[in-house]
Design a protein around this motif. Structure first.
Motif, PDB file in Angstrom:
ATOM      1  N   GLN A 184       0.776  -1.275   0.109  1.00 60.28           N
ATOM      2  CA  GLN A 184      -0.046   0.062   0.036  1.00 60.28           C
ATOM      3  C   GLN A 184       0.980   1.138   0.143  1.00 60.28           C
ATOM      4  O   GLN A 184       0.634   2.304  -0.622  1.00 60.28           O
ATOM      5  CB  GLN A 184      -1.063  -0.008   1.248  1.00 60.28           C
ATOM      6  CG  GLN A 184      -2.085  -1.008   1.297  1.00 60.28           C
ATOM      7  CD  GLN A 184      -2.724  -1.005   2.447  1.00 60.28           C
ATOM      8  OE1 GLN A 184      -2.368  -0.664   3.349  1.00 60.28           O
ATOM      9  NE2 GLN A 184      -4.121  -1.647   2.301  1.00 60.28           N
ATOM     10  N   ALA A 185       1.947   1.315   0.843  1.00 63.40           N
ATOM     11  CA  ALA A 185       2.762   2.358   0.619  1.00 63.40           C
ATOM     12  C   ALA A 185       3.378   2.806  -0.453  1.00 63.40           C
ATOM     13  O   ALA A 185       3.517   3.854  -0.948  1.00 63.40           O
ATOM     14  CB  ALA A 185       3.969   2.140   1.873  1.00 63.40           C
ATOM     15  N   ARG A 186       3.578   1.647  -1.341  1.00 65.24           N
ATOM     16  CA  ARG A 186       4.255   1.637  -2.636  1.00 65.24           C
ATOM     17  C   ARG A 186       3.206   2.483  -3.639  1.00 65.24           C
ATOM     18  O   ARG A 186       3.615   3.034  -4.431  1.00 65.24           O
ATOM     19  CB  ARG A 186       4.581   0.442  -3.248  1.00 65.24           C
ATOM     20  CG  ARG A 186       5.865  -0.225  -2.298  1.00 65.24           C
ATOM     21  CD  ARG A 186       6.879   0.277  -2.767  1.00 65.24           C
ATOM     22  NE  ARG A 186       7.354   0.149  -4.424  1.00 65.24           N
ATOM     23  CZ  ARG A 186       8.767   0.928  -4.658  1.00 65.24           C
ATOM     24  NH1 ARG A 186       9.281   1.661  -3.793  1.00 65.24           N
ATOM     25  NH2 ARG A 186       8.758   0.629  -6.056  1.00 65.24           N
ATOM     26  N   ARG A 187       1.928   2.296  -3.023  1.00 58.45           N
ATOM     27  CA  ARG A 187       1.083   3.105  -3.930  1.00 58.45           C
ATOM     28  C   ARG A 187       0.524   4.386  -3.273  1.00 58.45           C
ATOM     29  O   ARG A 187      -0.710   5.039  -3.383  1.00 58.45           O
ATOM     30  CB  ARG A 187      -0.359   2.039  -4.144  1.00 58.45           C
ATOM     31  CG  ARG A 187      -0.097   0.857  -4.879  1.00 58.45           C
ATOM     32  CD  ARG A 187      -1.471   0.145  -5.309  1.00 58.45           C
ATOM     33  NE  ARG A 187      -1.997  -0.422  -4.032  1.00 58.45           N
ATOM     34  CZ  ARG A 187      -1.726  -1.854  -3.739  1.00 58.45           C
ATOM     35  NH1 ARG A 187      -0.583  -2.324  -4.323  1.00 58.45           N
ATOM     36  NH2 ARG A 187      -2.235  -2.138  -2.799  1.00 58.45           N
ATOM     37  N   HIS A 188       1.354   4.978  -2.366  1.00 59.56           N
ATOM     38  CA  HIS A 188       1.260   6.179  -1.755  1.00 59.56           C
ATOM     39  C   HIS A 188      -0.193   6.224  -0.716  1.00 59.56           C
ATOM     40  O   HIS A 188      -0.797   7.258  -0.251  1.00 59.56           O
ATOM     41  CB  HIS A 188       0.770   7.425  -2.800  1.00 59.56           C
ATOM     42  CG  HIS A 188       1.674   7.354  -3.681  1.00 59.56           C
ATOM     43  ND1 HIS A 188       2.987   8.073  -3.666  1.00 59.56           N
ATOM     44  CD2 HIS A 188       1.935   6.764  -5.165  1.00 59.56           C
ATOM     45  CE1 HIS A 188       3.800   7.993  -4.744  1.00 59.56           C
ATOM     46  NE2 HIS A 188       3.063   7.284  -5.695  1.00 59.56           N
TER      47      HIS A 188
END
Length: 305
Positions: A184-188
């Motif tokens: 999720q963090a990689r998708r902001h």
């Protein structure tokens, strides 16, 4: 030492068994299937196919062991975390399974039992520090944990050494929720459950594994296994975003998560937990002092996969 491990193919087990083998212990581990047995052999453990709920069979398997490390669990998936029905297998494993493990250990003359538990049993304490003497809170999904802890304490009362290890929220490769948060963090996206200034106790799985080895020499009792510097939930989300190399555009659900009531109580409360008692008793220290370092190490592994 000769060790018998349950839950060896779970999130913590996949880190714990190789660590215990590296530390020089002879490790035997419970397997439920031939496939699990193959995984355990690859980790360096001798698998034994036996039911966690079969006291007599467990006692036979425990014969000659110096300690039993009970990491057995059956946590619901991330998508079913809020389902009360999904927690029933977990409660059974922690209550009935842990009772069978302790009974079998007593029957087999095992000297020490380590029981996995969680720091999320403590009451919300705001920004104040939480230690092993702090008040605990009984809410629905904690029933299994309290039952497991009671079994470990019963082992001590019967003359053995029962050690309860209350772990912080796991992070690292192998923890499904941790890998989801990183994706999720990689998708902001950043998950912030509860007030952003509340504290989230964490522990990297590699440090949880070394703590298990250190716990083989501590006196009976209850110990918190967390990193040195608890972060607030906003700091935790920022550390995750930094490790992912992506700026967080959305922080959710925040305070709205409180509306889920006791189904998310374990993750919405503020727990600034200290590890001093365990560090003093064992000499253990985490490799990753906070989630900042833990997430950087986790990102390196996940990005390379």
């Amino acid at each position: 030492m000769k060790l018998f491990v349950t839950g060896g193919t779970g999130a913590i087990g996949t880190h714990a068994i190789p660590e215990l083998v590296r530390a020089g212990h002879t490790v035997t581990a419970l397997a439920r299937t031939q496939e699990k047995a193959t995984v355990l052999r690859a980790q360096g453990a001798a698998p034994v196919i036996v039911s966690l709920f079969d006291r007599a069979a467990l006692a036979k398997a425990f014969a000659g062991q110096d300690a039993v490390v009970n990491l057995a669990s059956s946590l619901p998936s991330v998508t079913r975390f809020m389902s009360r029905r999904a927690w029933r297998p977990t409660e059974k494993v922690r209550a009935e399974g842990s009772a069978a493990v302790v009974d079998a250990a007593l029957d087999a003359g095992v000297e020490r039992v380590l029981q996995e538990s969680v720091v999320m049993l403590y009451c919300d304490n705001g920004s104040e520090w939480v230690d092993e003497d702090s008040p605990v809170d009984h809410y629905p999904i904690t029933r299994g944990n309290f039952a497991a802890e009671a079994s470990a304490n019963r082992f001590t009362a019967a003359g053995g050494t029962g050690v309860v290890l209350r772990f912080g929220v796991f992070l690292g490769p192998g923890a499904a929720h941790s890998e989801l948060l990183y994706a999720q963090a990689r998708r902001h996206l950043a998950a912030v459950l509860g007030p952003p200034d509340s504290y989230l106790p964490s522990i990297h799985l590699a440090d949880a594994a070394t703590a298990l080895d250190a716990a083989l020499t501590v006196p009976a009792g209850t110990y918190n296994i967390v990193d040195d510097e608890p972060l607030t939930k906003r700091q935790y989300a920022d550390a995750l975003a930094a490790a992912a190399g992506k700026k967080s555009w959305v922080h959710a659900p925040g305070r709205a998560a409180l509306l889920a009531g006791d189904r998310l109580t374990s993750l919405t409360r503020s727990l600034r937990v200290r590890n001093e008692r365990f560090r003093t008793a064992s000499g253990w220290a985490p490799q990753f002092p906070s989630a900042r370092e833990g997430w950087r190490a986790t990102a390196a592994v996940l990005d390379a996969a």
